[in-house]
Design an enzyme around this catalytic site. Structure first.
Site: not given
Length: 243
Positions: A139, A224
């Protein structure tokens, strides 16, 4: 936090476009992209979030996410994002360029606020694979903004990396069955980002032991939130993978 004023913004957006999504895992077709709420950490907080597709044309997309979250300030509550539908399945060794541009702004935000604005790029050993799945190997996050003292997964392993005309700290650590590599801006908020993502891919192949045989499985961009409230507007975003 200003709950009522933030959700008044949502009401205005909804009146201008019917493409408002509110559910925990709602998604909306957005031209070459898919816009998703992805409130995967909702249970760790109390709050609400809406996302609105504003426009989609060719390889460009614009959207707004409005959110308010409280409790557990070190826990991510969601990752409202767009994912490109076809910019995937390319092996790093075959990638010639990966041009991208992202113009965004906070229309409003609480003080304090804990949130990032970031790319979330997934790679694996096969061309196909869902993000954050058993098919994921790496990621790769690129934080264009990180507010309130939040930190990526793992620990900082390097600083002063110059890529795409900006300077970055690099963090690394494990999450489930994949490794997370996070480039965090040392330049403050980068609200007008124009880059070739191949620079980041080349760096991790040359310096972090990532094999060039890895495939790009997904490119996502979004925010986020941890705690606070905000209205985040993406005026325009695009990305492409060229072989």
């Amino acid at each position: 936090m200003h709950f009522s004023s933030l959700f008044a913004v949502v009401a205005v957006a909804a009146s201008a476009s019917a493409q408002l999504i509110t559910g925990q895992y709602d998604c909306e077709p957005a031209g070459a992209y898919t816009l998703c709420q992805n409130l995967w950490g909702k249970s760790s907080g109390v709050g609400a979030q809406n996302s609105t597709l504003l426009s989609a044309s060719g390889n460009n997309v614009s959207w707004r996410t409005v959110w308010q979250w409280a409790n557990n300030p070190n826990n991510v509550k969601s990752y409202a994002n767009v994912e490109h539908n076809t910019a995937k399945g390319v092996q790093l060794s075959n990638l010639k360029s990966a041009p991208t541009a992202w113009q965004w702004e906070y229309e409003s935000q609480s003080d304090p606020i804990r949130a990032d604005v970031s790319y979330d790029i997934w790679t694996g050993t096969t061309p196909n694979g869902n993000p954050a799945s058993s098919a994921s190997s790496f990621e790769i996050m690129i934080w264009l903004s990180g507010k309130g003292g939040i930190q990526p997964v793992g620990s900082q392993i390097q600083s002063g990396i110059t890529l795409a005309g900006h300077t970055w700290n690099l963090w690394r650590g494990p999450n489930a069955n994949w490794q997370v590599l996070s480039f965090v801006s040392q330049d403050g908020d980068i609200t007008n980002f124009n880059a070739d993502l191949k620079e980041f891919f080349d760096y991790i192949v040359q310096n972090q032991g990532v094999s060039s045989s890895q495939f790009v499985q997904a490119i996502q961009t979004g925010t986020e939130p941890f705690t606070g409230s905000a209205s985040l507007l993406t005026q325009n975003f695009n990305v492409a993978l060229n072989q």
